[in-house]
Design an enzyme around this catalytic site. Structure first.
Site, PDB file in Angstrom:
ATOM      1  N   LYS A  54       0.841  -1.199   0.000  1.00 25.22           N
ATOM      2  CA  LYS A  54       0.000   0.000   0.000  1.00 25.22           C
ATOM      3  C   LYS A  54       0.880   1.255   0.000  1.00 25.22           C
ATOM      4  O   LYS A  54       0.621   2.215  -0.728  1.00 25.22           O
ATOM      5  CB  LYS A  54      -0.937  -0.008   1.218  1.00 25.22           C
ATOM      6  CG  LYS A  54      -2.071  -1.022   1.044  1.00 25.22           C
ATOM      7  CD  LYS A  54      -2.831  -1.329   2.316  1.00 25.22           C
ATOM      8  CE  LYS A  54      -3.794  -2.493   2.052  1.00 25.22           C
ATOM      9  NZ  LYS A  54      -4.469  -2.995   3.231  1.00 25.22           N
ATOM     10  N   GLN A  98      -4.592  -1.768   9.376  1.00 27.21           N
ATOM     11  CA  GLN A  98      -4.511  -3.110   8.790  1.00 27.21           C
ATOM     12  C   GLN A  98      -5.124  -4.128   9.755  1.00 27.21           C
ATOM     13  O   GLN A  98      -4.742  -4.215  10.915  1.00 27.21           O
ATOM     14  CB  GLN A  98      -3.035  -3.452   8.501  1.00 27.21           C
ATOM     15  CG  GLN A  98      -2.834  -4.766   7.773  1.00 27.21           C
ATOM     16  CD  GLN A  98      -3.425  -4.759   6.363  1.00 27.21           C
ATOM     17  OE1 GLN A  98      -3.266  -3.808   5.603  1.00 27.21           O
ATOM     18  NE2 GLN A  98      -4.125  -5.829   6.012  1.00 27.21           N
ATOM     19  N   ASP A 121     -11.151   3.076   4.107  1.00 30.04           N
ATOM     20  CA  ASP A 121     -11.426   1.641   3.947  1.00 30.04           C
ATOM     21  C   ASP A 121     -12.924   1.394   3.776  1.00 30.04           C
ATOM     22  O   ASP A 121     -13.339   0.318   3.375  1.00 30.04           O
ATOM     23  CB  ASP A 121     -10.943   0.885   5.202  1.00 30.04           C
ATOM     24  CG  ASP A 121      -9.834  -0.087   4.882  1.00 30.04           C
ATOM     25  OD1 ASP A 121      -9.648  -0.385   3.680  1.00 30.04           O
ATOM     26  OD2 ASP A 121      -9.162  -0.550   5.818  1.00 30.04           O
TER      27      ASP A 121
END
Ligand code: NAP
Length: 297
Positions: A54, A98, A121
């Site tokens: 990422k 994460q 997200d």
């Protein structure tokens, strides 16, 4: 029939190029550079490699990324304090935590603590609620990536019978929700299947589009697919392979070789949905920075 293979890497590269141009324009017009904070707790190797991928993707297109790696024994309070700091940091437009998190930390508490305007997200209840209501929000990255693949391959969703295999909060449920929206990317008739579904094959055989997100190899075999169907494979599974350098290879949920003989369009694993997930995270981060810039005007 031999299916056309959807090249997720190529579609992702095209979107990243569009984003790079948007970032350059945003920077020259407003001086704002999109910023993403990536938070990783612990040393899980898979999570470490996702986070690095990422950050690399951010650097490639001009997004500033802040790397926040914390030890596995980090407490919930410490992580909440970091989220609070990032929520208030003007250089940061998006926050990505994460998952999974270590057991001592409640994932829902952390997701709830992220400011909805930085929830790139798309997991915060505000984002999920807006998505279900069809309001503008950050869409969760993997389902959004699937929609982009379908759109850019000009698959007609309006009135199409779609079977989604899997009902997780990050893939199956949001995808099904998006596909039924009265919107250009929706208007499909959707069936959601899971482990309690009776006669999975009876459902998939009716489908114009099958989306497999079960996390289990060979969930979809050729006998379950209508000739000419579109097959999107979200699954990523490690299967042992002594011939492979790492001792395993990646495979999806679909029996790719046999199903490609029956489908009209199919995604491979790797190289299908995977490259789209990170791309849509970049997309949401740019969207967050653009929103910030328009509010500042
Ligand atoms: P998950 O949370 O484990 O959910 C799997 C879902 O599939 C569950 O709803 C489960 O049903 C259902 N299921 C499992 N086996 C089934 C079967 N044989 N028949 C019918 N339904 C079945 O997984 P997830 O997080 O959604 O991820 C799914 C897959 O996508 C995984 O392989 C994951 O690695 C992959 N993935 C890929 C990306 C990407 O970027 N490419 C991103 C996210 C996930 P129950 O609810 O009844 O248990």
């Amino acid at each position: 029939m031999s299916a056309r293979i959807i090249d997720g890497k190529q579609v992702a590269a095209a979107i990243r190029q569009e984003l790079q141009q948007k970032i350059a324009a945003l920077r020259s017009e407003t001086g704002i550079q999109p910023g993403l904070a990536v938070v990783l707790v612990g040393t899980d190797p898979a999570s470490q490699s996702y986070v690095s991928a990422k950050e690399k993707a951010c650097a490639e297109i001009g997004i500033y990324s802040s790397d926040n790696r914390l030890p596995a024994e980090t407490s919930e309070e410490e992580l909440l304090a970091l989220i609070d700091k990032l929520n208030r940091d003007p250089k940061i437009h998006g926050i990505l935590v994460q998952l999974p998190l270590p057991r001592q930390i409640s994932e829902s508490k952390i997701i709830n603590a992220i400011a909805p305007e930085k929830d790139v997200d798309g997991f915060h209840p505000v984002s999920v609620g807006k998505m279900v209501l069809g309001e503008e929000t950050y869409l969760p990255c993997t389902p959004h990536g699937v929609l982009q693949l379908l759109q850019r391959c000009e698959v007609n969703l309006s009135g199409a019978e779609v079977v989604v295999v899997g009902r997780s909060n990050i893939v199956g449920k949001p995808l099904a929700n998006l596909l039924i929206q009265k919107a250009p990317y929706g208007n499909a008739t959707v069936t959601v299947c899971h482990t309690r579904t009776r006669g999975l094959r009876n459902h998939t055989l009716r489908a114009d589009i099958i989306i497999a997100a079960a996390g289990c190899p060979n969930t979809i075999t050729a006998g379950m697919v209508k000739p000419g169907a579109v097959v999107i494979d979200v699954g990523v599974n490690r299967v042992e392979d002594p011939q492979a350098k790492r001792g395993y290879r990646l495979t999806g949920d679909v029996d790719f070789a046999a199903v490609s003989e029956k489908a009209s369009l199919i995604t491979p694993v790797p190289g299908g949905v995977g490259p789209m997930t990170i791309t849509m995270l970049l997309f949401n981060t740019v969207q967050a920075a653009q929103k910030k810039a328009s509010h500042a005007r």
